[in-house]
Structures are given as C-alpha cells and as structure tokens.
Design an enzyme around this catalytic site. Structure first.
Site, PDB file in Angstrom:
ATOM      1  N   TYR A 164       0.808  -1.219   0.000  1.00  0.00           N
ATOM      2  CA  TYR A 164       0.000   0.000   0.000  1.00  0.00           C
ATOM      3  C   TYR A 164       0.840   1.267   0.000  1.00  0.00           C
ATOM      4  O   TYR A 164       0.663   2.153  -0.852  1.00  0.00           O
ATOM      5  CB  TYR A 164      -0.945  -0.002   1.199  1.00  0.00           C
ATOM      6  CG  TYR A 164      -1.779   1.251   1.293  1.00  0.00           C
ATOM      7  CD1 TYR A 164      -2.872   1.449   0.443  1.00  0.00           C
ATOM      8  CD2 TYR A 164      -1.482   2.252   2.218  1.00  0.00           C
ATOM      9  CE1 TYR A 164      -3.635   2.605   0.511  1.00  0.00           C
ATOM     10  CE2 TYR A 164      -2.245   3.408   2.299  1.00  0.00           C
ATOM     11  CZ  TYR A 164      -3.315   3.576   1.440  1.00  0.00           C
ATOM     12  OH  TYR A 164      -4.056   4.722   1.513  1.00  0.00           O
ATOM     13  N   LYS A 168       1.320   4.397  -3.014  1.00  0.00           N
ATOM     14  CA  LYS A 168       1.027   5.827  -2.906  1.00  0.00           C
ATOM     15  C   LYS A 168       2.256   6.665  -3.271  1.00  0.00           C
ATOM     16  O   LYS A 168       2.125   7.763  -3.823  1.00  0.00           O
ATOM     17  CB  LYS A 168       0.532   6.157  -1.498  1.00  0.00           C
ATOM     18  CG  LYS A 168      -0.834   5.553  -1.178  1.00  0.00           C
ATOM     19  CD  LYS A 168      -1.913   5.998  -2.185  1.00  0.00           C
ATOM     20  CE  LYS A 168      -3.285   5.491  -1.821  1.00  0.00           C
ATOM     21  NZ  LYS A 168      -4.335   5.913  -2.786  1.00  0.00           N
TER      22      LYS A 168
END
Length: 241
Positions: A164, A168
């Site tokens: 994750y 980003k």
C-alpha cells in the site's frame, strides 16, 4: 450542453469517496458516482439525491479497460465533457505486508488499482477534460506514501507496508509526471492526503471522519484557474514528497 460543473468520483459508493461526492453535490454540481457494485452504487446515488445532490451512477471498475471506456462513453453521450475527475478508488491489499514475505500477487493487485487504475482513468477521461473550461484532476494519495515522512526518526509510519505505502509513493511520482506533461494546458492535477480516516480500508481504526477526509480533495477540486498543480496537500498545507 449542461452548464453545471460535471464531476466524476471513483469509488464513491462509500467512505471518503461518498463524502467527496456529497460535498461537490452541495455546491450544485452534477456528480457521477463511480463504483463497481451496482447495488452499492445505486444505493449511494439514492442517498445523495435524498440529500439534495444531483447525483448519477457510473458503472466503473478502474482495473478494467472496457469498464473505464464505457464510463467515458456515458459521460461523453450525456454531457460532452468532464470538468473534475477525483481518483479516489483504492485498495490496501491486507496486512501484514513485510517486504520479505509479501505475495507478489498482492503487490500487483494493489498497484493495479492504486496506480495503474488511476493512469487508466485519467488517460481515458483526458479528451473529455480537455473540453472543460477549468478542468481539475485530484488523486487521493496518503502521507504514508511520503518518503520524507516515512524516513523521519520516530515516524508514525514505522509499520511495514510493502504494498500500500509504496503504491502511494508511486502515485505521487506519477502525478508529478502528469503535471509536467500538462503544464502548458489549463488542467490542474494535484494529490490530496485525507489523513487517517476511519473507513473499511483500515478496519475503521482511523481517527478522522470521512467528512473531514473529504475536505482537502474538495478544496483541490474547486481550485481557481491560477491554483497550484503538481502538488501534494493535506488540511495543513503542503505534504513533503
């Protein structure tokens, strides 16, 4: 052609995406609720309309070329343009995510939605955005993707996330590239950090409400023509890369 501002929010059937749609709807905008699940999408549209928003459903799976193309065709047929695109849809991929143990399939799935999905949607919607007088693109990022904040001594982001968080960081870098390429156009593109919001993405462990998380994306969606582009922002201002 409609004189209303036309917006599309991906993953808008719940959480931050729903509140972004609600906030833009409160401005009198016509808001497309992009979501994969038909029942959840239509339920969100119905709830938004009950609250006074001019909302409509857009079948949209950001990981599927045909679905994204179909969404663009729907917007083209109904409005002929798109004024604001908010890329909110994202996945975490589950935890733990130690880099030495994480499944490559998990990394692929996270990047497919959080990065490639954003690129897919932007590139497909660009012809519609170019027809707008004041087009805006807002990508929902996270301060956990900030390399500066990750590497600070005593950082709150000491937990391991090989899927994750790097997705980003990747999204942040992609946004900079878009801003450079689109620099000679009137399209403004920025990243928004909503903060640690309580959503099902984090098992509702967040400390902020979805309404609070929607504030910065809404601000970036409503920037004036001389507003910033290629930036990364939260409620307090600029987030370091």
């Amino acid at each position: 052609m409609s004189e209303q501002t036309i917006a599309l929010v991906t993953g808008a059937n719940k959480g931050i995406g729903y509140e972004i749609a609600a906030g833009l709807g409160a401005l009198g905008w016509k808001v497309g609720v992009g979501a994969r699940d038909e029942q959840r999408r239509e339920s969100a549209v119905e709830k938004l309309r009950a609250g006074g928003a001019d909302a409509f459903g857009v079948p949209l799976d950001v990981t599927d070329d045909e679905s994204v193309t179909g969404a663009a065709a729907l917007l083209d047929e109904r409005f002929g343009r798109l004024d604001v695109l908010v890329n909110n849809a994202a996945v975490v991929g589950g935890f733990p995510q130690e880099p030495t143990k994480i499944s490559l399939d998990v990394i692929r799935a996270v990047v497919e939605t959080n990065v490639i999905g954003v690129v897919r949607v932007i590139n497909t919607m660009l012809p519609l955005l170019r027809r707008s007088a004041s087009p805006r693109i807002v990508n929902l990022s996270s301060e956990t993707g900030s390399l500066a904040r990750q590497s600070e001594p005593g950082s709150d982001f000491s937990f391991l996330s090989a899927g994750y968080m790097p997705s980003k960081t990747f999204l942040n870098a992609i946004t900079v590239q878009y801003a450079k390429e689109l620099g000679d156009t009137h399209i403004l593109i920025n990243n928004a950090c909503p903060g640690y919001v309580a959503t099902d993405l984090n098992g509702f462990r967040g400390v902020r409400t979805p309404e609070q998380g929607a504030a910065t994306p809404i601000r970036l969606a409503t920037l004036p023509d001389d507003g910033p582009t290629g930036g990364f922002f939260d409620d307090e201002g600029v987030v370091p890369w």
